[in-house]
Design an enzyme around this catalytic site. Sequence first.
Site, PDB file in Angstrom:
ATOM      1  N   ASP A   1       0.766  -1.242   0.000  1.00 14.51           N
ATOM      2  CA  ASP A   1       0.000   0.000   0.000  1.00 14.51           C
ATOM      3  C   ASP A   1       0.798   1.294   0.000  1.00 14.51           C
ATOM      4  O   ASP A   1       0.616   2.161  -0.820  1.00 14.51           O
ATOM      5  CB  ASP A   1      -0.890   0.047   1.237  1.00 14.51           C
ATOM      6  CG  ASP A   1      -1.738  -1.190   1.377  1.00 14.51           C
ATOM      7  OD1 ASP A   1      -1.591  -2.129   0.586  1.00 14.51           O
ATOM      8  OD2 ASP A   1      -2.571  -1.218   2.286  1.00 14.51           O
TER       9      ASP A   1
ATOM     10  N   GLU B   1       2.330  -8.647  11.839  1.00  9.84           N
ATOM     11  CA  GLU B   1       2.099  -8.262  10.451  1.00  9.84           C
ATOM     12  C   GLU B   1       3.434  -7.965   9.747  1.00  9.84           C
ATOM     13  O   GLU B   1       3.666  -8.363   8.628  1.00  9.84           O
ATOM     14  CB  GLU B   1       1.196  -7.025  10.431  1.00  9.84           C
ATOM     15  CG  GLU B   1       0.728  -6.618   9.061  1.00  9.84           C
ATOM     16  CD  GLU B   1      -0.251  -5.442   9.126  1.00  9.84           C
ATOM     17  OE1 GLU B   1      -0.436  -4.865  10.227  1.00  9.84           O
ATOM     18  OE2 GLU B   1      -0.829  -5.104   8.072  1.00  9.84           O
TER      19      GLU B   1
HETATM   20  C1  2M8 Z   1      -2.835  -4.140   3.931  1.00 10.58           C
HETATM   21  O1  2M8 Z   1      -3.804  -3.481   3.125  1.00 10.58           O
HETATM   22  C2  2M8 Z   1      -5.053  -2.975   3.616  1.00 10.58           C
HETATM   23  C3  2M8 Z   1      -5.778  -2.380   2.425  1.00 10.58           C
HETATM   24  O2  2M8 Z   1      -6.026  -3.354   1.481  1.00 10.58           O
HETATM   25  C4  2M8 Z   1      -4.945  -1.931   4.685  1.00 10.58           C
HETATM   26  O3  2M8 Z   1      -3.863  -1.390   4.931  1.00 10.58           O
HETATM   27  O4  2M8 Z   1      -5.993  -1.615   5.282  1.00 10.58           O
HETATM   28  C5  2M8 Z   1      -1.693  -4.602   3.003  1.00 10.58           C
HETATM   29  O5  2M8 Z   1      -0.601  -5.036   3.737  1.00 10.58           O
HETATM   30  C6  2M8 Z   1      -2.192  -5.690   2.068  1.00 10.58           C
HETATM   31  O6  2M8 Z   1      -1.155  -6.191   1.290  1.00 10.58           O
HETATM   32  C7  2M8 Z   1      -2.844  -6.825   2.851  1.00 10.58           C
HETATM   33  O7  2M8 Z   1      -3.426  -7.724   1.948  1.00 10.58           O
HETATM   34  C8  2M8 Z   1      -3.927  -6.296   3.825  1.00 10.58           C
HETATM   35  C9  2M8 Z   1      -4.459  -7.384   4.753  1.00 10.58           C
HETATM   36  O8  2M8 Z   1      -3.402  -8.087   5.369  1.00 10.58           O
HETATM   37  O9  2M8 Z   1      -3.394  -5.248   4.633  1.00 10.58           O
END
Ligand code: 2M8
Length: 460
Positions: free
Chosen positions: A186, A423
Site C-alpha cells: 500500500d 504483520e
Molecule cells: C494491507 O492493506 C489494507 C488495504 O487493502 C490496509 O492497509 O488496510 C496490506 O498489507 C495488504 O497487502 C494486505 O493484503 C492487507 C491485509 O493483510 O493489509
Amino acid sequence: MSAPAVVAGRLPRAGMAEAAAAVLRRNDTGRIVRPAVPLYPHQWSWDAAFIAVGLATFDLRRACAELDELFRGQWRTGMVPHIVFDPTDPGYFPGPDRWACAELTADAPSELRTSGICQPPVHALAVERILDRAVHRGGDDARHVGAWAVNIYPKLLAWHRYLVDRRDPAGTGLLRICHGWESGMDNSPRWDECYSRVVVGADLPAYERLDTVVVPRQSQRPRAQEYDRYVWLIEELKRVGYDEERYFAGGSFQATDVFMSAIFAAANDSLARLAGALERPQEVNELRRYADTYRRGVMSSVDPHTFLAADRNLLTGELGSVPTCAGFAPLVCGGLDSSEQHRLVALLRSPRWMSHPQLTAPVLASTSPQARGFRRHAYWRGPTWPAMNWLFEQALVARGEHETAAQLREATLTILGDGSFAEYYDPFNGDPLGTAEHSWTAAVALDWLGDEKAAQPAVQ
Ligand code: 2M8
C-alpha cells in the site's frame, strides 16, 4: 489447541508450527480465516492464498474451502476483488457501503459484498502448492483436492483472462493498477510519485479511520494525507462505475506494477501445468503465452543501472527509482540469463539489502535500508514482511539459489521465534510491528515448518 509456552521470550522451533496453526484457528470464523483481528476482519484476496497454503499443512479441505469462499466474490468480469466482506463485521474502513460496488455495477456480485479493486494474482501458485501437498500425502483428502482443483480451475482461468483483457489491453506484458492497494504494498515509496499527483477533491465524503484506533502507533500506519488519497481514488472509481476502461481514460493514479506482473507470469506457469493435467491443450498454450508475455514485460522493466525492475507512472511516463523489494521481481518470474541472475542475487545478498550491517538477521526489507526513504517502522517503507520473504524464498529455490533461499528462510524463522506472528517486523531489531497474530505470517511459517514438504516450491 492452546499456544505452547514461549521459553525465555523465544519459541522453540518444534513449537512454532503448533503456535502458528493456533493463530489460524483463532482467526477462523468457520467460514473465513481473517488476516488479523480486529484490524482486518474480512477476507483479503492475496492473504487468502497465503493462508490456504498454511492451512494445507494441517487441513487440506479447509485450505480448499478458504479459496472457494474467496472466489464466491469473483466478479462477472473475472476480477477477484481485494476484499470480500464478512457481512457480520462492520469493523473496517472503507467498508462495503463506502465501496458500493453492487449499487454501481452489475459486474459485482449481488449476494455478497466486495471491494472494487484487486490484488496480486498469487492464487494459482497457492493452488499448485496445495495440490503438491495433497499428492504427497495421498488418501481421501488428496482425492478431494484433485476434484476441487477441477472446479477452481475455470475460475482461475477467468481471473487470469480478466487481468490480460482489462489490465493490459495493449498487450505490453505489464499489468496496470489504479490504486496502490492493488499492489498489496500500500504505502510503499514505489508509489510516492504517483500519489503526489492525486489531487483529493473538495467533495471527498467525510470518513473515520479505524486502523489507527487498532494500531495506535501512527508511525506504523499510513499518514492522514496518504489515506485521503487512498479513499479519494475510491470516489474516482465509483464515478466511472468501476469500469476499467473509463477509469484508465482519466483516473489520477495509473501505473504498471512489475511485482504483480512477475507474480502473474509465475501464476500462468502454474495454471498452465494444471491445464495440462486437466488435458486442456489449447488453454495450456494460452497460459504459456501469457507467462512468456509477462516475463518479457518484467525483463523490459529492468533498470540497467540498478539491476532492479521498476514500475512506471503511466500518466507521466516516469520510471520508479526507489529501491524496494518489488525490484527483485525478475527472480519471481524467472527469465534472467545466468550472469544477470548472478548479479541480481549478489545485489540481494549485498550490504544494500540482506547483508546490511544494521539488520538483525538477513531478511528482505520492504525498502532498501540504504535508501533515503527507508523508515524502519513505517508501513511498507522499511519493515520486513514474512509473507514477502516466503515468496522470494520460494522464487530463489525455483531459480536454484538454494543458499540464499535458506538464509532468508532461517532469518525469517528466527525473527518469528518471538511467537508474535506480527504483520511486519523492524528489520534492525526484530521488534513486531502492526498487528499481532497475522494469519499470513503464521501461514508462511507453517509452510516452512511443514513436516511433509511438498516436492516443488510454490513459485517455479
Ligand atoms: C494491507 O492493506 C489494507 C488495504 O487493502 C490496509 O492497509 O488496510 C496490506 O498489507 C495488504 O497487502 C494486505 O493484503 C492487507 C491485509 O493483510 O493489509
